[in-house]
Scaffold this active site. Structure first.
Site, PDB file in Angstrom:
ATOM      1  N   ASP A  25      -4.033  -1.258 -12.289  1.00  0.00           N
ATOM      2  CA  ASP A  25      -5.141  -0.463 -11.763  1.00  0.00           C
ATOM      3  C   ASP A  25      -6.100  -1.269 -10.891  1.00  0.00           C
ATOM      4  O   ASP A  25      -7.304  -0.993 -10.855  1.00  0.00           O
ATOM      5  CB  ASP A  25      -5.931   0.203 -12.914  1.00  0.00           C
ATOM      6  CG  ASP A  25      -5.041   1.111 -13.748  1.00  0.00           C
ATOM      7  OD1 ASP A  25      -4.117   1.701 -13.168  1.00  0.00           O
ATOM      8  OD2 ASP A  25      -5.287   1.218 -14.956  1.00  0.00           O
ATOM      9  N   LYS A  28      -4.178  -1.024  -6.051  1.00  0.00           N
ATOM     10  CA  LYS A  28      -3.042  -1.340  -5.172  1.00  0.00           C
ATOM     11  C   LYS A  28      -2.759  -0.176  -4.226  1.00  0.00           C
ATOM     12  O   LYS A  28      -2.394  -0.376  -3.072  1.00  0.00           O
ATOM     13  CB  LYS A  28      -1.790  -1.626  -6.034  1.00  0.00           C
ATOM     14  CG  LYS A  28      -1.970  -2.799  -6.985  1.00  0.00           C
ATOM     15  CD  LYS A  28      -0.790  -2.957  -7.926  1.00  0.00           C
ATOM     16  CE  LYS A  28      -0.646  -1.853  -8.954  1.00  0.00           C
ATOM     17  NZ  LYS A  28      -1.700  -1.788  -9.968  1.00  0.00           N
ATOM     18  N   GLY A  52      -0.157   4.859 -11.820  1.00  0.00           N
ATOM     19  CA  GLY A  52      -0.990   5.900 -11.220  1.00  0.00           C
ATOM     20  C   GLY A  52      -1.737   5.246 -10.082  1.00  0.00           C
ATOM     21  O   GLY A  52      -2.669   4.472 -10.321  1.00  0.00           O
ATOM     22  N   HIS A  53      -1.296   5.473  -8.869  1.00  0.00           N
ATOM     23  CA  HIS A  53      -1.900   4.813  -7.708  1.00  0.00           C
ATOM     24  C   HIS A  53      -2.729   5.832  -6.929  1.00  0.00           C
ATOM     25  O   HIS A  53      -2.216   6.873  -6.526  1.00  0.00           O
ATOM     26  CB  HIS A  53      -0.808   4.205  -6.818  1.00  0.00           C
ATOM     27  CG  HIS A  53      -0.053   3.088  -7.497  1.00  0.00           C
ATOM     28  ND1 HIS A  53       0.939   2.370  -6.892  1.00  0.00           N
ATOM     29  CD2 HIS A  53      -0.177   2.564  -8.741  1.00  0.00           C
ATOM     30  CE1 HIS A  53       1.403   1.459  -7.731  1.00  0.00           C
ATOM     31  NE2 HIS A  53       0.741   1.559  -8.866  1.00  0.00           N
ATOM     32  N   GLN A 239       1.824  -1.690 -11.916  1.00  0.00           N
ATOM     33  CA  GLN A 239       1.207  -2.447 -13.010  1.00  0.00           C
ATOM     34  C   GLN A 239       0.574  -3.734 -12.451  1.00  0.00           C
ATOM     35  O   GLN A 239       0.240  -3.771 -11.277  1.00  0.00           O
ATOM     36  CB  GLN A 239       2.223  -2.773 -14.123  1.00  0.00           C
ATOM     37  CG  GLN A 239       2.681  -1.559 -14.933  1.00  0.00           C
ATOM     38  CD  GLN A 239       3.729  -0.711 -14.241  1.00  0.00           C
ATOM     39  OE1 GLN A 239       4.753  -1.209 -13.823  1.00  0.00           O
ATOM     40  NE2 GLN A 239       3.474   0.585 -14.126  1.00  0.00           N
TER      41      GLN A 239
HETATM   42  P1  GDP Z   1      -3.757   1.203  -8.781  1.00  0.00           P
HETATM   43  O1  GDP Z   1      -2.980   1.689  -9.952  1.00  0.00           O
HETATM   44  O2  GDP Z   1      -3.754  -0.302  -8.687  1.00  0.00           O
HETATM   45  O3  GDP Z   1      -3.379   1.825  -7.480  1.00  0.00           O
HETATM   46  O4  GDP Z   1      -5.279   1.598  -9.066  1.00  0.00           O
HETATM   47  P2  GDP Z   1      -5.813   3.009  -9.634  1.00  0.00           P
HETATM   48  O5  GDP Z   1      -5.655   4.026  -8.587  1.00  0.00           O
HETATM   49  O6  GDP Z   1      -5.226   3.293 -10.972  1.00  0.00           O
HETATM   50  O7  GDP Z   1      -7.330   2.673  -9.899  1.00  0.00           O
HETATM   51  C1  GDP Z   1      -8.200   2.254  -8.887  1.00  0.00           C
HETATM   52  C2  GDP Z   1      -9.384   3.238  -8.805  1.00  0.00           C
HETATM   53  O8  GDP Z   1     -10.431   2.629  -8.085  1.00  0.00           O
HETATM   54  C3  GDP Z   1      -9.062   4.514  -8.084  1.00  0.00           C
HETATM   55  O9  GDP Z   1      -9.792   5.559  -8.670  1.00  0.00           O
HETATM   56  C4  GDP Z   1      -9.551   4.230  -6.666  1.00  0.00           C
HETATM   57  O10 GDP Z   1      -9.882   5.425  -5.942  1.00  0.00           O
HETATM   58  C5  GDP Z   1     -10.780   3.432  -6.947  1.00  0.00           C
HETATM   59  N1  GDP Z   1     -11.158   2.454  -5.926  1.00  0.00           N
HETATM   60  C6  GDP Z   1     -10.350   1.733  -5.099  1.00  0.00           C
HETATM   61  N2  GDP Z   1     -11.076   0.828  -4.417  1.00  0.00           N
HETATM   62  C7  GDP Z   1     -12.355   0.991  -4.808  1.00  0.00           C
HETATM   63  C8  GDP Z   1     -13.571   0.309  -4.486  1.00  0.00           C
HETATM   64  O11 GDP Z   1     -13.614  -0.642  -3.711  1.00  0.00           O
HETATM   65  N3  GDP Z   1     -14.691   0.745  -5.116  1.00  0.00           N
HETATM   66  C9  GDP Z   1     -14.699   1.769  -5.996  1.00  0.00           C
HETATM   67  N4  GDP Z   1     -15.849   2.111  -6.554  1.00  0.00           N
HETATM   68  N5  GDP Z   1     -13.569   2.414  -6.344  1.00  0.00           N
HETATM   69  C10 GDP Z   1     -12.419   2.004  -5.763  1.00  0.00           C
HETATM   70  P1  IMO Z   2      -0.617   0.911 -12.283  1.00  0.00           P
HETATM   71  O1  IMO Z   2       0.601   0.771 -11.423  1.00  0.00           O
HETATM   72  C1  IMO Z   2      -2.565  -0.083 -16.066  1.00  0.00           C
HETATM   73  C2  IMO Z   2       0.017  -0.499 -19.572  1.00  0.00           C
HETATM   74  C3  IMO Z   2      -0.135   0.538 -20.686  1.00  0.00           C
HETATM   75  C4  IMO Z   2       0.220  -0.314 -21.891  1.00  0.00           C
HETATM   76  C5  IMO Z   2       1.337  -1.198 -21.350  1.00  0.00           C
HETATM   77  C6  IMO Z   2       2.742  -0.694 -21.653  1.00  0.00           C
HETATM   78  O2  IMO Z   2      -1.333   2.199 -12.117  1.00  0.00           O
HETATM   79  O3  IMO Z   2      -1.493  -0.291 -12.168  1.00  0.00           O
HETATM   80  P2  IMO Z   2       4.204   1.301 -20.679  1.00  0.00           P
HETATM   81  O4  IMO Z   2       3.958   2.771 -20.641  1.00  0.00           O
HETATM   82  O5  IMO Z   2       4.409   0.671 -19.353  1.00  0.00           O
HETATM   83  O6  IMO Z   2       5.287   0.919 -21.657  1.00  0.00           O
HETATM   84  O7  IMO Z   2       2.847   0.677 -21.295  1.00  0.00           O
HETATM   85  O8  IMO Z   2       1.167  -1.255 -19.947  1.00  0.00           O
HETATM   86  N1  IMO Z   2       0.280   0.066 -18.233  1.00  0.00           N
HETATM   87  C7  IMO Z   2      -0.622   0.102 -17.248  1.00  0.00           C
HETATM   88  N2  IMO Z   2      -1.923  -0.241 -17.240  1.00  0.00           N
HETATM   89  N3  IMO Z   2      -1.975   0.345 -14.938  1.00  0.00           N
HETATM   90  C8  IMO Z   2      -0.667   0.667 -14.918  1.00  0.00           C
HETATM   91  O9  IMO Z   2      -0.009   0.977 -13.780  1.00  0.00           O
HETATM   92  C9  IMO Z   2       0.067   0.579 -16.118  1.00  0.00           C
HETATM   93  N4  IMO Z   2       1.348   0.852 -16.462  1.00  0.00           N
HETATM   94  C10 IMO Z   2       1.469   0.515 -17.754  1.00  0.00           C
HETATM   95  O10 IMO Z   2      -1.455   1.018 -20.754  1.00  0.00           O
HETATM   96  O11 IMO Z   2      -0.857  -1.152 -22.223  1.00  0.00           O
HETATM   97 MG    MG Z   3      -3.257   2.823 -11.684  1.00  0.00          MG
END
Ligand code: GDP
Ligand code: IMO
Ligand code: MG
Length: 439
Positions: A25, A28, A52-53, A239
């Site tokens: 998270d 990316k 979840g991107h 991840q």
């Molecule tokens: P990913 O899994 O690495 O793609 O990240 P996620 O989407 O799960 O979580 C990142 C969250 O941060 C999302 O809700 C984005 O919309 C938000 N986000 C991304 N860049 C920024 C930032 O610079 N500032 C803030 N406040 N939110 C951000």
């Molecule tokens: P993105 O791509 C954050 C974590 C789960 C758990 C561990 C194992 O959005 O960054 P799994 O279901 O993979 O067997 O769970 O890994 N986990 C993540 N945490 N971002 C993710 O993906 C994750 N994918 C798995 O919360 O701790």
């Molecule tokens: Mg994510």
């Protein structure tokens, strides 16, 4: 070459990989979406719908779990490569949802015939094993990821996308269901459960097979040819490296190689073509699920970060655990992933905190260490050694140039680059693609 409104540029080479350096998270999705403009191919190569991107474009927010974040860019081919474990229903739902929001998906999406398929029994296994852990629960996303990868490595109970189109698929499901029932029924799953109904599962998956048929191909061959022709390929890690099954905080990890180590295995692209690795970090640290987290702030500071950063899981909506930036952990994962440059995300979340801490070393059993311990029990025992830096009070979401950031924010970034021994190439100050500083 990516050019933002502030006309600063990032050098790009083919192939470039985007890797999360913490526990996932790191935002990316935002970085991949930004870089996609300058690429022809975007590849997801490991993980599955545990990811979840988030991509924010023109005020619209998209959450992607299986489809690469390049899907919004016309003329980009998105590839779900062989290392991904695919829930076909989730994939089809995601395609339908994106189409309903105006995103075109046709021959711009390729799905590997070698990718492994998640079946209902994998979801049952994930649930059962989470409910009765041998120690602290891993706290998986319950998407069947671990059980599907386990069957892939075990081989005898695995089904790949290509198998859906071959004769013997029905018999294979029947045989696997029989074997799975021997394991699942004693653990409380009813023999009449839909997850053990071979005929119904065959019907359901035959339907999915027809629906995905236009996307299925040998993506390894496609990517090998693309790499040899020096086409601009962007590899989208899922991840984060601390969740890598071999090099992360085992057993509190995911089941794939989510560090740079997984790029070639998951995509089929030889390592010699990976010319650049961009490591993505949050300006602090978060983690969802169980396992040690040395810099965790289970206190009002952590809550402030959670509130300001809206730190709730994209996939499961679980509140994310929040804490200070851990430079020991990230220096390790940056080295492990062969990172060339860093993108620091969510810097805006730290505004208003009067002071900021960065973990620069650990104390383990009375001794100061600067390496990341290999055993999770050692990691549980470490005490972070912090350096304290002044915070800044201003909101910074509108800032587009490094020199316009508050002095304390620049000092914070400089210290991170120094500790990570890696240049910072991008800084993000908000979820929108425009809210980005190219350094
Ligand atoms: P990913 O899994 O690495 O793609 O990240 P996620 O989407 O799960 O979580 C990142 C969250 O941060 C999302 O809700 C984005 O919309 C938000 N986000 C991304 N860049 C920024 C930032 O610079 N500032 C803030 N406040 N939110 C951000
Ligand atoms: P993105 O791509 C954050 C974590 C789960 C758990 C561990 C194992 O959005 O960054 P799994 O279901 O993979 O067997 O769970 O890994 N986990 C993540 N945490 N971002 C993710 O993906 C994750 N994918 C798995 O919360 O701790
Ligand atoms: Mg994510």
């Amino acid at each position: 070459m990516i050019v933002l409104t502030n006309k600063r540029k990032v050098n790009l080479v083919s192939a470039t990989a985007v890797i999360g350096l913490q526990w996932g998270d790191e935002a990316k999705g935002k970085i991949v979406d930004l870089l996609t403009e300058d690429h022809e191919i975007v590849v997801r190569y490991q993980g599955g719908a545990n990811a979840g991107h988030t991509v924010v474009r023109q005020g619209q927010t998209f959450k992607l779990s299986l489809i690469p974040s390049g899907i919004f860019q016309p003329n980009v081919t998105c590839v779900i490569a062989s290392g991904v474990v695919v829930n076909l229903k989730t994939l089809l739902d995601e395609i339908a949802l994106l189409r309903s929001r105006g995103v075109s998906i046709s021959n711009n999406l390729l799905l590997s015939d070698r990718a492994h398929v998640i079946f209902p029994w994998h979801l049952e296994e994930d649930r059962i094993l989470n409910e009765c852990p041998s120690g602290e629960a891993i706290g998986t996303t319950l998407r069947g990821i671990g059980p599907c990868y386990r069957d892939k490595v075990g081989r005898s109970h695995a089904i790949r996308v290509g198998d859906l189109f071959e004769s013997g698929f029905k018999e294979r499901i029947e045989a696997i269901v029989q074997a799975k029932a021997r394991f699942l029924v004693p653990l409380g799953v009813s023999p009449d459960s839909p997850s053990l109904d071979a005929a119904a599962i065959f019907r359901e998956y035959s339907g999915y097979a027809e629906a995905i048929r236009p996307f299925v191909c040998d993506t390894t061959e496609f990517l090998l040819t693309a790499a040899e022709r020096e086409r601009r390929i962007l590899l989208e890690g899922a991840q984060g490296a601390l969740l890598d099954v071999d090099h992360g905080t085992f057993p509190y990890v995911t089941s794939s190689n989510s560090s740079g180590a997984g790029i070639s295995a998951g995509s089929g692209i030889p390592a010699k073509y990976i010319k650049k690795v961009l490591g993505v970090v949050k300006a602090y640290t978060t983690r969802v699920g169980g396992g040690p987290f040395p810099t965790e702030q289970d206190n009002p500071i952590g809550q402030t970060i959670r509130d300001r950063g809206n730190e709730y899981g994209t996939v499961t909506r679980r509140p994310r655990r929040c804490g200070w930036f851990d430079a020991v952990a990230v220096r390790y994962t940056a080295r492990l992933s062969g990172v060339d440059a860093i993108a620091v995300m969510l810097l805006d979340v730290l505004s208003t905190l009067p002071e900021l801490k960065i973990c620069v070393a650990y104390e383990l059993d009375g001794e100061r260490i600067t390496h990341f311990p290999s055993h999770v029990e050692q990691l549980r025992r470490v005490k972070p050694v912090y350096e304290t830096l002044p915070g800044w009070s201003e909101e910074i979401q509108h800032v587009r140039r490094l020199q316009d950031l508050p002095k304390a924010a620049r000092a914070y970034l400089d210290r991170l680059a120094e500790l990570l021994r890696c240049p910072i190439e991008m800084v993000s100050v908000g979820p929108d693609r425009e809210q980005t500083i190219i350094c």
